[in-house]
Design a protein around this motif. Structure first.
Motif, PDB file in Angstrom:
ATOM      1  N   ILE A 144      -3.263   9.981 -80.777  1.00 38.41           N
ATOM      2  CA  ILE A 144      -2.852  11.353 -80.485  1.00 38.41           C
ATOM      3  C   ILE A 144      -2.134  11.938 -81.694  1.00 38.41           C
ATOM      4  O   ILE A 144      -2.434  13.037 -82.159  1.00 38.41           O
ATOM      5  CB  ILE A 144      -1.936  11.384 -79.246  1.00 38.41           C
ATOM      6  CG1 ILE A 144      -2.730  10.993 -77.992  1.00 38.41           C
ATOM      7  CG2 ILE A 144      -1.299  12.756 -79.067  1.00 38.41           C
ATOM      8  CD1 ILE A 144      -1.858  10.689 -76.798  1.00 38.41           C
ATOM      9  N   ALA A 145      -1.169  11.181 -82.226  1.00 35.79           N
ATOM     10  CA  ALA A 145      -0.391  11.667 -83.374  1.00 35.79           C
ATOM     11  C   ALA A 145      -1.261  11.822 -84.618  1.00 35.79           C
ATOM     12  O   ALA A 145      -1.058  12.727 -85.420  1.00 35.79           O
ATOM     13  CB  ALA A 145       0.775  10.722 -83.658  1.00 35.79           C
ATOM     14  N   GLY A 146      -2.226  10.934 -84.768  1.00 40.00           N
ATOM     15  CA  GLY A 146      -3.050  10.934 -85.969  1.00 40.00           C
ATOM     16  C   GLY A 146      -4.355  11.680 -85.844  1.00 40.00           C
ATOM     17  O   GLY A 146      -5.243  11.537 -86.684  1.00 40.00           O
ATOM     18  N   ASP A 147      -4.486  12.470 -84.759  1.00 40.44           N
ATOM     19  CA  ASP A 147      -5.696  13.274 -84.570  1.00 40.44           C
ATOM     20  C   ASP A 147      -6.954  12.410 -84.596  1.00 40.44           C
ATOM     21  O   ASP A 147      -7.952  12.737 -85.239  1.00 40.44           O
ATOM     22  CB  ASP A 147      -5.769  14.366 -85.641  1.00 40.44           C
ATOM     23  CG  ASP A 147      -6.621  15.555 -85.198  1.00 40.44           C
ATOM     24  OD1 ASP A 147      -6.684  15.804 -83.985  1.00 40.44           O
ATOM     25  OD2 ASP A 147      -7.219  16.224 -86.056  1.00 40.44           O
ATOM     26  N   GLY A 148      -6.897  11.288 -83.874  1.00 41.44           N
ATOM     27  CA  GLY A 148      -8.069  10.433 -83.738  1.00 41.44           C
ATOM     28  C   GLY A 148      -8.121   9.266 -84.698  1.00 41.44           C
ATOM     29  O   GLY A 148      -9.051   8.460 -84.656  1.00 41.44           O
ATOM     30  N   GLN A 149      -7.125   9.118 -85.590  1.00 43.24           N
ATOM     31  CA  GLN A 149      -7.075   8.007 -86.533  1.00 43.24           C
ATOM     32  C   GLN A 149      -5.805   7.193 -86.286  1.00 43.24           C
ATOM     33  O   GLN A 149      -4.771   7.738 -85.927  1.00 43.24           O
ATOM     34  CB  GLN A 149      -7.065   8.520 -87.970  1.00 43.24           C
ATOM     35  CG  GLN A 149      -8.262   9.378 -88.334  1.00 43.24           C
ATOM     36  CD  GLN A 149      -9.562   8.610 -88.301  1.00 43.24           C
ATOM     37  OE1 GLN A 149      -9.637   7.477 -88.753  1.00 43.24           O
ATOM     38  NE2 GLN A 149     -10.602   9.224 -87.753  1.00 43.24           N
ATOM     39  N   THR A 150      -5.893   5.881 -86.502  1.00 42.61           N
ATOM     40  CA  THR A 150      -4.699   5.053 -86.318  1.00 42.61           C
ATOM     41  C   THR A 150      -4.845   3.735 -87.083  1.00 42.61           C
ATOM     42  O   THR A 150      -5.961   3.259 -87.316  1.00 42.61           O
ATOM     43  CB  THR A 150      -4.444   4.753 -84.837  1.00 42.61           C
ATOM     44  OG1 THR A 150      -3.245   3.996 -84.717  1.00 42.61           O
ATOM     45  CG2 THR A 150      -5.565   3.947 -84.211  1.00 42.61           C
ATOM     46  N   ASN A 151      -3.697   3.182 -87.463  1.00 41.69           N
ATOM     47  CA  ASN A 151      -3.653   1.890 -88.149  1.00 41.69           C
ATOM     48  C   ASN A 151      -2.882   0.871 -87.320  1.00 41.69           C
ATOM     49  O   ASN A 151      -2.082   0.110 -87.840  1.00 41.69           O
ATOM     50  CB  ASN A 151      -2.987   2.054 -89.524  1.00 41.69           C
ATOM     51  CG  ASN A 151      -3.671   3.104 -90.371  1.00 41.69           C
ATOM     52  OD1 ASN A 151      -4.895   3.162 -90.435  1.00 41.69           O
ATOM     53  ND2 ASN A 151      -2.877   3.956 -91.006  1.00 41.69           N
ATOM     54  N   VAL A 152      -3.107   0.876 -86.009  1.00 43.56           N
ATOM     55  CA  VAL A 152      -2.486  -0.094 -85.107  1.00 43.56           C
ATOM     56  C   VAL A 152      -3.474  -1.250 -84.918  1.00 43.56           C
ATOM     57  O   VAL A 152      -4.614  -1.036 -84.485  1.00 43.56           O
ATOM     58  CB  VAL A 152      -2.143   0.535 -83.747  1.00 43.56           C
ATOM     59  CG1 VAL A 152      -1.510  -0.502 -82.818  1.00 43.56           C
ATOM     60  CG2 VAL A 152      -1.192   1.714 -83.938  1.00 43.56           C
TER      61      VAL A 152
ATOM     62  N   TRP B 194      -7.571  -1.868 -90.856  1.00 45.28           N
ATOM     63  CA  TRP B 194      -7.504  -3.124 -91.612  1.00 45.28           C
ATOM     64  C   TRP B 194      -7.784  -2.885 -93.093  1.00 45.28           C
ATOM     65  O   TRP B 194      -7.113  -3.437 -93.970  1.00 45.28           O
ATOM     66  CB  TRP B 194      -8.476  -4.133 -91.015  1.00 45.28           C
ATOM     67  CG  TRP B 194      -8.657  -5.411 -91.779  1.00 45.28           C
ATOM     68  CD1 TRP B 194      -9.818  -5.929 -92.251  1.00 45.28           C
ATOM     69  CD2 TRP B 194      -7.634  -6.349 -92.152  1.00 45.28           C
ATOM     70  NE1 TRP B 194      -9.610  -7.123 -92.897  1.00 45.28           N
ATOM     71  CE2 TRP B 194      -8.266  -7.408 -92.848  1.00 45.28           C
ATOM     72  CE3 TRP B 194      -6.261  -6.396 -91.981  1.00 45.28           C
ATOM     73  CZ2 TRP B 194      -7.569  -8.492 -93.358  1.00 45.28           C
ATOM     74  CZ3 TRP B 194      -5.561  -7.488 -92.487  1.00 45.28           C
ATOM     75  CH2 TRP B 194      -6.211  -8.511 -93.163  1.00 45.28           C
ATOM     76  N   LYS B 195      -8.770  -2.030 -93.399  1.00 47.53           N
ATOM     77  CA  LYS B 195      -9.072  -1.739 -94.805  1.00 47.53           C
ATOM     78  C   LYS B 195      -7.869  -1.108 -95.511  1.00 47.53           C
ATOM     79  O   LYS B 195      -7.574  -1.419 -96.662  1.00 47.53           O
ATOM     80  CB  LYS B 195     -10.285  -0.798 -94.888  1.00 47.53           C
ATOM     81  CG  LYS B 195     -11.610  -1.483 -94.580  1.00 47.53           C
ATOM     82  CD  LYS B 195     -12.802  -0.630 -94.975  1.00 47.53           C
ATOM     83  CE  LYS B 195     -12.928   0.606 -94.144  1.00 47.53           C
ATOM     84  NZ  LYS B 195     -14.180   1.364 -94.431  1.00 47.53           N
ATOM     85  N   LYS B 196      -7.154  -0.249 -94.795  1.00 52.06           N
ATOM     86  CA  LYS B 196      -5.968   0.392 -95.384  1.00 52.06           C
ATOM     87  C   LYS B 196      -4.829  -0.611 -95.543  1.00 52.06           C
ATOM     88  O   LYS B 196      -4.095  -0.573 -96.549  1.00 52.06           O
ATOM     89  CB  LYS B 196      -5.522   1.565 -94.511  1.00 52.06           C
ATOM     90  CG  LYS B 196      -6.522   2.721 -94.476  1.00 52.06           C
ATOM     91  CD  LYS B 196      -6.081   3.786 -93.483  1.00 52.06           C
ATOM     92  CE  LYS B 196      -7.145   4.848 -93.310  1.00 52.06           C
ATOM     93  NZ  LYS B 196      -6.797   5.799 -92.230  1.00 52.06           N
ATOM     94  N   LEU B 197      -4.660  -1.508 -94.557  1.00 52.09           N
ATOM     95  CA  LEU B 197      -3.585  -2.503 -94.648  1.00 52.09           C
ATOM     96  C   LEU B 197      -3.838  -3.446 -95.826  1.00 52.09           C
ATOM     97  O   LEU B 197      -2.902  -3.809 -96.555  1.00 52.09           O
ATOM     98  CB  LEU B 197      -3.480  -3.292 -93.339  1.00 52.09           C
ATOM     99  CG  LEU B 197      -2.371  -4.350 -93.283  1.00 52.09           C
ATOM    100  CD1 LEU B 197      -0.988  -3.700 -93.385  1.00 52.09           C
ATOM    101  CD2 LEU B 197      -2.464  -5.171 -91.997  1.00 52.09           C
TER     102      LEU B 197
END
Length: 686
Positions: free
Chosen positions: A413-421, A449-452
């Motif tokens: 919700i906060a990320g407008d459809g994107q998340t790194n959880v 995962w790619k971003k982490l």
């Protein structure tokens, strides 16, 4: 006078206006009885003096509401109306008769039972016995309205009809998000989403033959989507409502809404997941939830409900309890993250630390652009920088699959459809590759995962990362006994270097969290207080001081994590040594503080700020285009209702604590005192 009579009862006056209370008080007559004065008043309906008991006070005041607010003449009312149950006769507190069939009960009001469950059961029996289509329960503080659709189904309705309206006028009204803001049940009826879930569990879900967590999660997920769509198109009619649909029509509509929500926010439910509740059970749940506004300034409404559901289904068994949001806000204020910094929570639960960090940074971004933080802050359109921050800088990890799905929902919700959880075991980083190579896991988590991976210090190792900020509340309970895991940690060994047989999970989290931080990075971690003062834990304290500067230790009250645990806890704030941001020194000041206000009672129920705690603060809530705003006048000359709670600028109750100043309405607390300390010490992040 009235407050004195109600003092030791379960009845309150907060539902009634100052004028209504004053009108009744002005009519009080004291009669001598057995050497004491007994209060009486002339009943507006019976036209005779009646003794003012707590129940009678609430009844007389509610007669004023029916007469003066809703327009019902007292000639259509009867008090102590006899209801026949075989040979037994019981008496309903207030009955309003039908306008056309003048002897047929139209509304029944129950006040004798000050607890909702007891009152609702009594109300149901009265309505079923008389055929009354509308039931009302109140104790002077909370109120509930019901439409009796059949003997086994009482539907929540947002309000009762005015004397000039029909019941169908209320049921067929089309709602926008502005209507939901103005009539939010959590505000008008002083309930929480958790209260409503408990009611649904008691009346419907316990015998529905479904996974309660899964089905309620689906409904909350769907309603969040519906509110967001209407928040971004204010003329759109909300769809998560029963506008007179049949049960099968309603189920089809809610299922279609759920499918659209899954498309917007992927990776929380499977593509073929369906709502499993029967049409009749779903109808009851929708009527319970439809008048609740889930979105507020910080998602706390839905967060509290998820906390209850996850704790019930899994979390409490692992010794991991969700952090109260006022503790999270204190940590965020003290570590003061900004939009250029990365942040991670390594034991995320429902993602309280990341979500509140997002709101903190968003507020900075909006302020820099001259925008105000709105009432539906978490729902409104925002500059692209806000979404970029969530997508690129905010991360979370948890080993509990249900918690991760909740956390992903809030971050999607906060990320407008994107998340790194990510669903990973933080401590067992050696085996991450087994999880990250799984095809199903990749489908859901690969983008994050790619971003982490880009934040790893060594591209071939998952041990060390370069985060700016870390906040976590790791599990307290349970020791790690696997030698394979313990051998990877300095704290897995004793001071002589020998591998220990078991180590507390929270101890390993201290070391693991430091591994996630880059030099100069800072963290807040909640720990059992004994870790900071037990002589047996000296090794831990030496390890921490070797790796960073101890910025602060804040002792939390023992009630903070009740009812789950009474463990006394502290928040440890650390900044990792760095030649520029935090040069290593042997001797330096440390900020110490202890929370004095308990924030909860001994049973774990939150304590809220009352207006009498801050009598100089006057709050006027103005509704304009569905957005509630507040004007503060610190030179209040009007009388303050001492029984009312103080509300924040979004109309929500304020927990009574001394951790920080809430919206400028309460006193400065520990966070503000730390700010002064940080400035004096010239800490790099202030």
């Amino acid at each position: 006078m009235l407050a004195d009579i109600l003092k030791d009862s379960n009845y309150k006056l907060s539902q009634f206006s100052e004028l209504q209370i004053q009108t009744l008080e002005n009519g009080v007559i004291l009669r001598a009885s057995r050497d004491k004065l007994v209060p009486y008043a002339t009943c507006a309906v019976r036209k005779r003096e009646v003794k003012l008991t707590p129940e009678e006070i609430v009844r007389q005041l509610y007669v004023f509401v029916l007469r003066d607010v809703h327009g019902y003449p007292v000639e259509r009312m009867q008090l102590e109306y006899p209801v026949n149950f075989g040979r037994e006769i019981k008496r309903a507190d207030i009955v309003v008769f039908d306008r056309d069939e003048t002897v047929a009960p139209y509304m029944i009001v129950e006040l004798k039972k000050p607890k909702l469950k007891d009152g609702k059961d009594q109300l149901k029996s009265y309505c079923n016995a008389t055929g009354a289509p509308i039931g009302i329960w109140s104790n002077g503080e909370s109120i509930s309205f019901y439409h009796r659709k059949d003997p086994n189904y009482f539907e929540d309705i947002p309000e009762i009809p005015h004397a000039g309206q029909k019941l169908s006028d209320i049921l067929q009204e089309r709602w926008t998000i502005s209507d939901l803001v103005a009539k939010d049940k959590l505000v008008t009826e002083r309930k929480s989403l958790k209260d409503l879930i408990l009611e649904m569990e008691d009346e419907v879900l316990a015998n529905a033959g479904v996974d309660v967590f899964e089905e309620l999660f689906k409904l909350i997920f769907t309603k969040l989507y519906d509110e967001m769509q209407s928040g971004r198109n204010r003329v759109r009619h909300l769809e998560f409502r029963n506008y007179g649909d049949t049960e099968s029509e309603l189920k089809s509509k809610i299922q279609r809404l759920f499918e659209r929500a899954k498309d917007l926010w992927p990776g929380v439910f499977l593509d073929d997941d369906k709502i499993m509740l029967t049409a009749s059970h779903l109808s009851v749940c929708v009527s319970s939830l439809q008048d609740v506004k889930l979105f507020n300034s910080n998602l706390e409404v839905v967060d509290e409900a998820f906390e209850y559901l996850i704790n019930k289904s899994s979390k409490g068994e692992k010794g991991q309890y969700f952090t109260p949001r006022y503790v999270i806000d204190m940590c965020v204020k003290m570590l003061s993250p900004n939009s250029s910094e990365t942040i991670i929570d390594t034991a995320a639960g429902s993602c309280g630390f990341p979500v509140h960090t997002i709101f903190h940074v968003w507020e900075q971004i909006l302020k820099s652009k001259g925008f105000d933080r709105g009432h539906l802050f978490s729902l409104e359109e925002k500059p692209q920088e806000c979404f970029d921050y969530v997508n690129d800088k905010v991360f979370a990890i948890d080993f509990d699959e249900k918690a991760v799905r909740v956390a992903r929902t809030l971050n999607l919700i906060a990320g407008d459809g994107q998340t790194n959880v990510l669903h990973l075991n933080t401590l067992d980083y050696e085996r991450w590759e087994e999880r990250t190579s799984d095809e199903d896991w990749i489908d859901t988590y690969n983008e994050g995962w790619k971003k982490l991976k880009k934040l790893r210090v060594d591209r071939n190792s998952n041990r060390d990362f370069s985060f700016d900020v870390l906040m976590a509340n790791p599990p307290f309970a349970g020791d790690i006994k696997e030698g394979r895991i313990l051998s990877k940690y300095e704290l897995g060994k004793n001071p002589r270097g020998a591998l220990q047989t078991s180590v507390g999970r929270d101890i390993l989290f201290i070391e693991r969290n430091l591994d996630f931080l880059k030099p100069g990075g800072r963290m807040a971690i909640i720990l059992p207080q004994g870790r900071l003062n037990n002589s047996s834990d000296l090794q831990i304290r030496n390890f921490v001081s070797d790796h960073g500067r101890i910025l602060a230790v804040v002792g939390l009250h023992s009630n903070v994590f009740k009812p789950h645990t009474g463990t006394k806890t502290s928040v440890l704030f650390i900044q990792k040594w760095d030649p520029i941001l935090c040069p290593k020194v042997d001797d330096y000041p440390i900020f110490f503080a202890t929370m004095q206000e308990p924030s909860k009672d001994s049973g774990g129920k939150k304590i809220y700020v009352k207006r009498r705690d801050y009598p100089e603060v006057r709050t006027n809530h103005v509704v304009s285009e569905g957005i509630a705003s507040e004007q503060l006048d610190h030179y209040n000359t009007e009388p303050v209702d001492l029984d009312e709670y103080l509300l924040d600028k979004h109309g929500h109750l304020i927990v009574k604590h001394d951790l920080f100043n809430h919206d400028g309405l309460t006193q400065d607390g520990i966070a503000e005192a730390f700010h002064e300390f940080a400035k004096r010490e010239k800490l790099s992040f202030f």
